[in-house]
Scaffold this motif. Structure first.
Motif, PDB file in Angstrom:
ATOM      1  N   LEU A  44       1.993   6.021   3.445  1.00 34.17           N
ATOM      2  CA  LEU A  44       2.004   5.995   1.765  1.00 34.17           C
ATOM      3  C   LEU A  44       3.712   5.069   2.167  1.00 34.17           C
ATOM      4  O   LEU A  44       3.847   4.804   0.615  1.00 34.17           O
ATOM      5  CB  LEU A  44       2.622   8.035   1.684  1.00 34.17           C
ATOM      6  CG  LEU A  44       0.982   8.074   0.975  1.00 34.17           C
ATOM      7  CD1 LEU A  44       1.238   9.501   0.437  1.00 34.17           C
ATOM      8  CD2 LEU A  44       0.107   7.188   0.037  1.00 34.17           C
ATOM      9  N   SER A  45       4.349   5.400   2.872  1.00 36.98           N
ATOM     10  CA  SER A  45       5.582   3.859   2.994  1.00 36.98           C
ATOM     11  C   SER A  45       5.824   3.263   3.342  1.00 36.98           C
ATOM     12  O   SER A  45       6.188   2.625   3.128  1.00 36.98           O
ATOM     13  CB  SER A  45       6.295   5.096   3.977  1.00 36.98           C
ATOM     14  OG  SER A  45       6.090   4.436   5.372  1.00 36.98           O
ATOM     15  N   LEU A  46       4.278   2.424   3.693  1.00 38.12           N
ATOM     16  CA  LEU A  46       4.115   1.360   3.791  1.00 38.12           C
ATOM     17  C   LEU A  46       4.194  -0.107   2.894  1.00 38.12           C
ATOM     18  O   LEU A  46       3.677   0.826   1.636  1.00 38.12           O
ATOM     19  CB  LEU A  46       2.725   0.765   4.657  1.00 38.12           C
ATOM     20  CG  LEU A  46       2.195   1.965   6.161  1.00 38.12           C
ATOM     21  CD1 LEU A  46       1.765   1.327   6.581  1.00 38.12           C
ATOM     22  CD2 LEU A  46       3.658   0.756   7.000  1.00 38.12           C
ATOM     23  N   ASP A  47       4.905  -0.465   2.694  1.00 37.35           N
ATOM     24  CA  ASP A  47       4.892  -1.602   1.328  1.00 37.35           C
ATOM     25  C   ASP A  47       3.563  -2.186   1.333  1.00 37.35           C
ATOM     26  O   ASP A  47       2.070  -1.585   1.575  1.00 37.35           O
ATOM     27  CB  ASP A  47       5.526  -2.947   1.203  1.00 37.35           C
ATOM     28  CG  ASP A  47       5.349  -3.700   2.524  1.00 37.35           C
ATOM     29  OD1 ASP A  47       4.335  -4.045   2.884  1.00 37.35           O
ATOM     30  OD2 ASP A  47       6.646  -4.219   3.128  1.00 37.35           O
ATOM     31  N   MET A  48       3.138  -2.586  -0.020  1.00 34.83           N
ATOM     32  CA  MET A  48       1.722  -2.766  -0.461  1.00 34.83           C
ATOM     33  C   MET A  48       1.057  -4.336   0.401  1.00 34.83           C
ATOM     34  O   MET A  48      -0.156  -4.620   0.517  1.00 34.83           O
ATOM     35  CB  MET A  48       1.865  -3.854  -1.944  1.00 34.83           C
ATOM     36  CG  MET A  48       2.228  -2.587  -3.221  1.00 34.83           C
ATOM     37  SD  MET A  48       1.024  -0.916  -2.633  1.00 34.83           S
ATOM     38  CE  MET A  48      -0.448  -2.232  -3.822  1.00 34.83           C
ATOM     39  N   ARG A  49       1.255  -4.790   1.235  1.00 38.70           N
ATOM     40  CA  ARG A  49       1.337  -5.945   1.974  1.00 38.70           C
ATOM     41  C   ARG A  49       0.334  -5.111   3.336  1.00 38.70           C
ATOM     42  O   ARG A  49      -1.436  -6.009   3.010  1.00 38.70           O
ATOM     43  CB  ARG A  49       2.340  -6.807   2.812  1.00 38.70           C
ATOM     44  CG  ARG A  49       3.324  -7.581   1.510  1.00 38.70           C
ATOM     45  CD  ARG A  49       4.223  -8.715   2.548  1.00 38.70           C
ATOM     46  NE  ARG A  49       4.600  -9.261   1.764  1.00 38.70           N
ATOM     47  CZ  ARG A  49       5.984  -9.243   1.326  1.00 38.70           C
ATOM     48  NH1 ARG A  49       6.872  -7.973   1.341  1.00 38.70           N
ATOM     49  NH2 ARG A  49       6.967  -9.989   0.473  1.00 38.70           N
TER      50      ARG A  49
END
Length: 598
Positions: free
Chosen positions: A118-123
């Motif tokens: 959930l913390s990762l960015d959309m890339r």
């Protein structure tokens, strides 16, 4: 609701180092349970090694026939049964503690993996399907939980028993001890060599499993399109191809792993022939008693049993090794969104873009930027209507406000603060987004609006629904806000209104609406417009729209074209300026309406 601990960082490192880091992180805090497990295993192993000694004395005493001490035989039998029962109890205790350690560690790992994803960015999320992520978080960790819960008990216990049995061979006859030591060394070396051959096929099997789950998830998500376009047969053939690839890799990896126990069976067939031959020879020579010969056979069983356990667990180790590597790879992924330290100021917030550039692949110069030098100012409490053709950068612009991505040039400020300096929790508590496709969960109305937050009362949920005009709909639900929402039970308009109610419950300072009326009929759109007016009152808002009626009450209009600001100004002034893009759009809309009604 309890929060998962922050996932520990796992910087880029060799796979073995990442695996060790995962084990240390999740087993380290359970050291007291691990020590209890070790004590149970040591005690059980020690008693297991004593039992054959009792059998030897029993056999030697019984061989005396009429001269046997019946009382001693009875004592040996009772002692043997008591110790055997105690061994079983300690083994059961070790199994329980081991399972508790395994599931506690892997449940923490699941929670941390979920939080990390959930913390990762959309890339990162764009590069992997949800089905693949589910397989990573659940499938790989399940394989690891089996390893954690059984490996310590069986492998550590087997290692202790094996060591003890070899020592007992030396105490019985050093020549037999030397022979058994060589046998065990050759067996373990050979098994370890063939074990390594199963790691890579097992990793590929897990990858293929993730691809299959990803394929299933994508097709189920697009089931309406698949059915309506008659593409079911095509996608079924595709599924069979993916499934066949998984089956082939699974059977291949099983064959590679099975070499371990096949080799074990062959080696132990030779080992038993050797130990029985030695026992018969020594007994015939009068060097050992019958009880001692029987003792050698019993200790050979004790050598076989732990190596059998090691054989089975080495196959589990192959699965766990592949899963550990994949989990370690996942935990090494780092988001490009750096956590800020400042909170947003209270009260209404103004929004400002200052020379913003953005590219989805900033490291690749061949990929064209989506936004170029975008600058505008939206005063606090006003609504901005964002217009432009498909692909002009409208949705991308709003994603920068909520920091799903970070700008690659320039800056975005809220309340005068660069949003990159703001804590993500503070930012997303004050900025709410309603997308075109509203995500509804298989849960109650209440949980869908509160996102499962128990601190939100039923009365608050009911008030939010009344505010957006869903009071009559709510009154018809048998269970009120506790009524489960069934899949497909809501119209597009009702789903949008529920999304508005979600926003009202959060009471944010900034609201972003992405094409809120793109799929609605005129009657439902009128209801949505009323709810939208109530929702946006007193809040800074951006409304993306293709239909001009949606932004008819906006304070300002911004028109994007090819990632650049073509026009920005007060809506009323732009409508009066015949040369403006907005006025041209209004005239085009009126002309289209006249042609439709003619």
């Amino acid at each position: 609701m309890p929060q998962a601990s922050s996932p520990p960082p796992f910087p880029a490192s060799p796979p073995r180092s990442r695996s060790v880091a995962v084990l240390r992180t999740y087993l380290g805090p359970l050291k007291w349970q691990v020590l209890t497990l070790a004590a149970l295993l040591l005690g059980g192993t020690g008693l297991n090694l004593v039992l054959p000694q009792l059998l030897r004395r029993f056999v030697d005493q019984a061989k005396l026939g009429g001269g046997a001490d019946v009382g001693l035989l009875a004592q040996l039998a009772v002692l043997y049964i008591g110790l055997a029962l105690l061994v079983q109890l300690m083994t059961a205790g070790a199994t329980y503690v081991g399972a508790r350690v395994g599931w506690t560690a892997t449940n923490r790992l699941r929670a941390d993996l979920m939080e990390h994803m959930l913390s990762l960015d959309m890339r990162e999320h764009k590069e992997r399907t949800p089905g693949e992520m589910i397989e990573r978080i659940d499938g790989d960790v399940t394989a690891l939980s089996n390893f954690f819960s059984q490996f310590a008990v069986r492998v550590f216990g087997a290692a202790l028993l094996l060591t003890g049995a070899v020592v007992m061979f030396y105490l019985t006859d050093w020549r037999v001890g030397v022979g058994i030591t060589l046998f065990v060394a050759v067996t373990l070396y050979a098994m370890n060599r063939v074990r390594k051959g199963g790691v890579e096929p097992t990793r590929l099997e897990r990858e293929s499993s993730a691809q299959m789950f990803g394929y299933i998830e994508e097709r189920l998500a697009g089931l309406d399109d698949v059915r309506s376009l008659g593409a079911g047969e095509h996608h079924l053939r595709g599924f069979l191809r993916v499934q066949r690839a998984f089956f082939n890799r699974a059977t291949f990896s099983w064959r590679r792993r099975s070499v371990v126990w096949q080799l074990s069976m062959a080696l132990f067939a030779a080992g038993y022939v050797g130990i029985l031959g030695a026992a018969v020879g020594l007994y015939a020579a009068g060097t050992i008693t019958l009880g001692t010969a029987f003792l050698l056979y019993q200790y050979m069983n004790m050598v076989e049993e732990p190596i059998d356990q090691l054989t089975q667990q080495l196959q589990e180790l192959q699965k766990a090794g592949a899963s550990l590597g994949r989990i370690g790879d996942l935990l090494t992924l780092q988001t490009d969104l750096r956590e800020g330290t400042r909170p947003l100021p209270g009260g209404p917030l103004d929004l400002r873009f200052e020379g913003v550039d953005f590219s989805y692949a900033p490291q690749d110069p061949t990929v064209r930027s989506v936004l170029h030098g975008v600058s505008f100012h939206l005063p606090a409490g006003q609504t901005l209507g964002l217009l432009g053709r498909t692909g002009s950068g409208k949705t991308t612009l709003t994603r920068l406000v909520s920091r799903l991505y970070d700008v690659t040039g320039g800056r975005v400020t809220l309340g005068g603060v660069d949003i990159r300096e703001v804590r993500l929790e503070s930012l997303r508590a004050r900025v709410a987004v309603v997308t075109q496709d509203v995500q509804l969960f298989q849960a109650s109305v209440r949980d869908n609006l509160s996102f499962f937050d128990e601190s939100v009362s039923d009365a608050q949920v009911e008030a939010a629904l009344e505010e957006v005009g869903l009071g009559l709909w709510l009154s018809r639900l048998e269970g009120g806000v506790r009524t489960p929402l069934l899949a497909g039970s809501l119209s597009a308009g009702q789903a949008q209104l529920l999304a508005f109610a979600r926003v009202l419950l959060r009471d944010p300072a900034v609201v972003i609406l992405d094409e809120p009326s793109s799929r609605l009929d005129p009657a439902t759109e009128a209801q949505l417009t009323q709810a939208m007016t109530r929702l946006l009152t007193g809040r800074t808002a951006i409304v993306i729209a293709h239909r001009l009626d949606t932004v008819a009450r906006a304070d300002r209009i911004l028109v994007l074209g090819d990632g650049q600001v073509l026009e920005d100004g007060p809506r009323a002034a732009l409508a009066r300026d015949a040369r403006s893009h907005y006025a041209e759009l209004l005239r085009a809309g009126e002309k289209y309406a006249e042609e439709v009604l003619a």
